[in-house]
Each structure stands twice: as structure tokens, then as C-alpha cells.
Design a protein around this motif. Sequence first.
Motif, PDB file in Angstrom:
ATOM      1  N   ASN A 123      19.336 -19.154   0.370  1.00 56.70           N
ATOM      2  CA  ASN A 123      18.456 -19.698  -0.671  1.00 56.70           C
ATOM      3  C   ASN A 123      19.206 -20.621  -1.625  1.00 56.70           C
ATOM      4  O   ASN A 123      18.645 -21.595  -2.137  1.00 56.70           O
ATOM      5  N   THR A 124      20.477 -20.301  -1.907  1.00 58.90           N
ATOM      6  CA  THR A 124      21.270 -21.090  -2.850  1.00 58.90           C
ATOM      7  C   THR A 124      22.163 -22.114  -2.152  1.00 58.90           C
ATOM      8  O   THR A 124      22.979 -22.765  -2.794  1.00 58.90           O
ATOM      9  N   ARG A 125      22.025 -22.226  -0.811  1.00 61.60           N
ATOM     10  CA  ARG A 125      22.776 -23.200  -0.013  1.00 61.60           C
ATOM     11  C   ARG A 125      24.290 -23.021  -0.143  1.00 61.60           C
ATOM     12  O   ARG A 125      25.046 -23.974  -0.309  1.00 61.60           O
ATOM     13  N   LYS A 126      24.708 -21.768  -0.066  1.00 61.66           N
ATOM     14  CA  LYS A 126      26.130 -21.423  -0.058  1.00 61.66           C
ATOM     15  C   LYS A 126      26.458 -20.750   1.266  1.00 61.66           C
ATOM     16  O   LYS A 126      25.668 -19.965   1.792  1.00 61.66           O
ATOM     17  N   LYS A 127      27.621 -21.032   1.819  1.00 57.58           N
ATOM     18  CA  LYS A 127      27.993 -20.434   3.094  1.00 57.58           C
ATOM     19  C   LYS A 127      28.264 -18.946   2.945  1.00 57.58           C
ATOM     20  O   LYS A 127      27.747 -18.122   3.717  1.00 57.58           O
ATOM     21  N   PHE A 128      29.059 -18.579   1.931  1.00 51.98           N
ATOM     22  CA  PHE A 128      29.419 -17.180   1.729  1.00 51.98           C
ATOM     23  C   PHE A 128      28.621 -16.605   0.559  1.00 51.98           C
ATOM     24  O   PHE A 128      27.805 -17.281  -0.044  1.00 51.98           O
ATOM     25  N   TRP A 129      28.869 -15.333   0.249  1.00 48.05           N
ATOM     26  CA  TRP A 129      28.167 -14.696  -0.849  1.00 48.05           C
ATOM     27  C   TRP A 129      28.347 -15.526  -2.117  1.00 48.05           C
ATOM     28  O   TRP A 129      29.456 -15.823  -2.527  1.00 48.05           O
ATOM     29  N   SER A 130      27.253 -15.935  -2.712  1.00 44.89           N
ATOM     30  CA  SER A 130      27.280 -17.045  -3.656  1.00 44.89           C
ATOM     31  C   SER A 130      27.995 -16.749  -4.966  1.00 44.89           C
ATOM     32  O   SER A 130      28.472 -17.677  -5.620  1.00 44.89           O
ATOM     33  N   THR A 131      28.117 -15.492  -5.365  1.00 40.36           N
ATOM     34  CA  THR A 131      28.735 -15.212  -6.663  1.00 40.36           C
ATOM     35  C   THR A 131      30.254 -15.139  -6.610  1.00 40.36           C
ATOM     36  O   THR A 131      30.921 -15.434  -7.603  1.00 40.36           O
ATOM     37  N   ASP A 132      30.821 -14.760  -5.457  1.00 40.39           N
ATOM     38  CA  ASP A 132      32.289 -14.659  -5.378  1.00 40.39           C
ATOM     39  C   ASP A 132      32.870 -15.298  -4.120  1.00 40.39           C
ATOM     40  O   ASP A 132      34.056 -15.144  -3.838  1.00 40.39           O
ATOM     41  N   ASN A 133      32.034 -16.022  -3.346  1.00 43.29           N
ATOM     42  CA  ASN A 133      32.486 -16.748  -2.158  1.00 43.29           C
ATOM     43  C   ASN A 133      33.149 -15.829  -1.123  1.00 43.29           C
ATOM     44  O   ASN A 133      34.099 -16.213  -0.449  1.00 43.29           O
TER      45      ASN A 133
END
Length: 309
Positions: free
Chosen positions: A82-92
Motif C-alpha cells: 500500500n505504501t509502495r515500499k519493498k520491505f516493512w515500511s517503518t524499519d525497512n
Amino acid sequence: MREITICEMPSLYRDDFRVKGFVFGSGKKSVSIVGTFRGNEYQQQFIAARLVKRLKELESAGELNEGFEVLIIPSANAYSMNTRKKFWSTDNTDINRAFPGKAEGSTPEIIADGVFNMTKEYEYGIHLASYYMVGSFLPHVRIMKSHLDYFEESAGFMMPYMMIRDPRSYEKTTLNYTWQEAGVKAFSLYSAQTEGIDRNSAHTIIRSILLFLKNKGIISTEILGGYKECAILEEEKRIIPVRTSYAGFFEPKVKVGFEVEKGDLLAEIHDPYTDEVISELRSPVDGVVFFMHSAPMTYSQTAVFKLII
């Protein structure tokens, strides 16, 4: 079909985060299928969704045999998609490097714990995996070597290629490895795409999973197609990488699946300032293009092709 919640956590700004699963049939815990851990795995999400739809249809038609239970978890990281991040968006953090997880750990560890505990009782585990490098593959199934001996069962997928290899140290916190440690016969299925949807390749993976379910007696419907599998052992060194000497624009001259001969032109590297051809990549062997880099540019010393011999 039963919809279950495997993991749920409150969110500060949106609806609560949930990992959903879909259960088909009842009885022996036979096969669990896990889709995405990463926010860029659109192809894997698409495949998992189509599998949910297809098994729902088969169950409604009475073509899911009695005594078997199949679980599909389409996504364990919809938040990052949903946030267009590859990994977990809060800590990558990569969730597929957090197994077997911790119930009181970080968020990725909590998600891994929920997925692992829900799937570890199944006889077979299928992960719709993606590769760490940007590129396209010939669809295939991979197995990591472990104390379990079930390599011949991969033939049930009727895929063109099956790779068997030793696990790397960094892979010992992946779902595939921890499944095997728990006694689950684990397979990773690779499609042609990750960040885009390739329907032809998706169909190949979906058909191969349905063929596996058919060959295990879990479904009764007729599934057409399939291949006689070609097994590739890592130690046989049948995968030949082709690396770049220069960085620049990457212009391929072949496609995944092409048969090439030694000396054939595989790609050109163009200077990013002048567009002059600064390097030609030619095949070092006779073989088949198994993997190809798909980004528009490449770094120096990057394996942009992998050939099967």
C-alpha cells in the motif's frame, strides 16, 4: 472456503493491519501456500489471488477431495504494498529474513511468528518467491537441501526446471528453511516477473500448483499441460553467470527462454552520457537463457544473465 485472521495489529493512521488466510476443505493439513512478504511482489500477489479464486470454484463444484485441507495466505505484508515500499515500511526489514519469528518481537518478527505457527503443521509448504536481483526467470521450482529427502516429489509440479542447492547462511531465517527444520516439505516457486504482472507466467505457476494438488490426490479436476522436469544440482555448475564489465544502459538482444550458442550477442551496454556502445555481452557457452536482468541500467560486474547448460 473459510477466511481466517492469522495476525492482527492496531494501526495509528489506517485500519488495523491483518494477515488473512483462506482455508479450503478439512482433514489432513496437506498444503499451505504463502504469497508475498515484500511490497513489490505484485506477480506473487496476483498468483495467490487467482489460486484463491480457483480453489473456491473447485470446492464449490465438489472437486476438492474429502480429507484434505489447503491453506492460502496471499500476503503477509499488504501494508508495504500500500505504501509502495519493498520491505516493512517503518524499519525497512525483510519479513522473509525474520523466521521463525517471535511473538513478542519486532513487527516483522510477530508477522513471521504468526505465519510460521499457522503453516508448520502442513505436510507441504509452497512459497511464491521472488529473487533479490531485478530480472526475469524461466518459471521453476527450488528446493534447499536439508535433513528431509523429498526431491523427487517436485516432479508433481510438472515444471520445466527444478533447482536443488545448499542453503546460504543468510537464508537460515527464511520461511523455506524454517519450514524444513519443522519437518515441512518446502518448495519455492519462481515466476517470470515480480514488480509487474505477467499473466502467461502466472498461468504456468498456477497450473503447476494445481497439477501438484492433482498428483497428490487433493483435487479431482483434470489439469492439462505440464512438463517433464529437468533437475539442476547447484554443484553441477550448470548455471553460468554472464557479468558486465561496464555500467550503463542495458539493451538486451535475447529473451528469457531463448536458446543461444557460444558467441551469440546477448546484450549491449551503452554509455549513459553519449549512448555509444561501450560493451557487448556474448554468450560464453551453448545454453538457454534462464535469468535476465530487467532494469534499464546496470552496474559494473553485475550478473545480468544466467544460462543453463
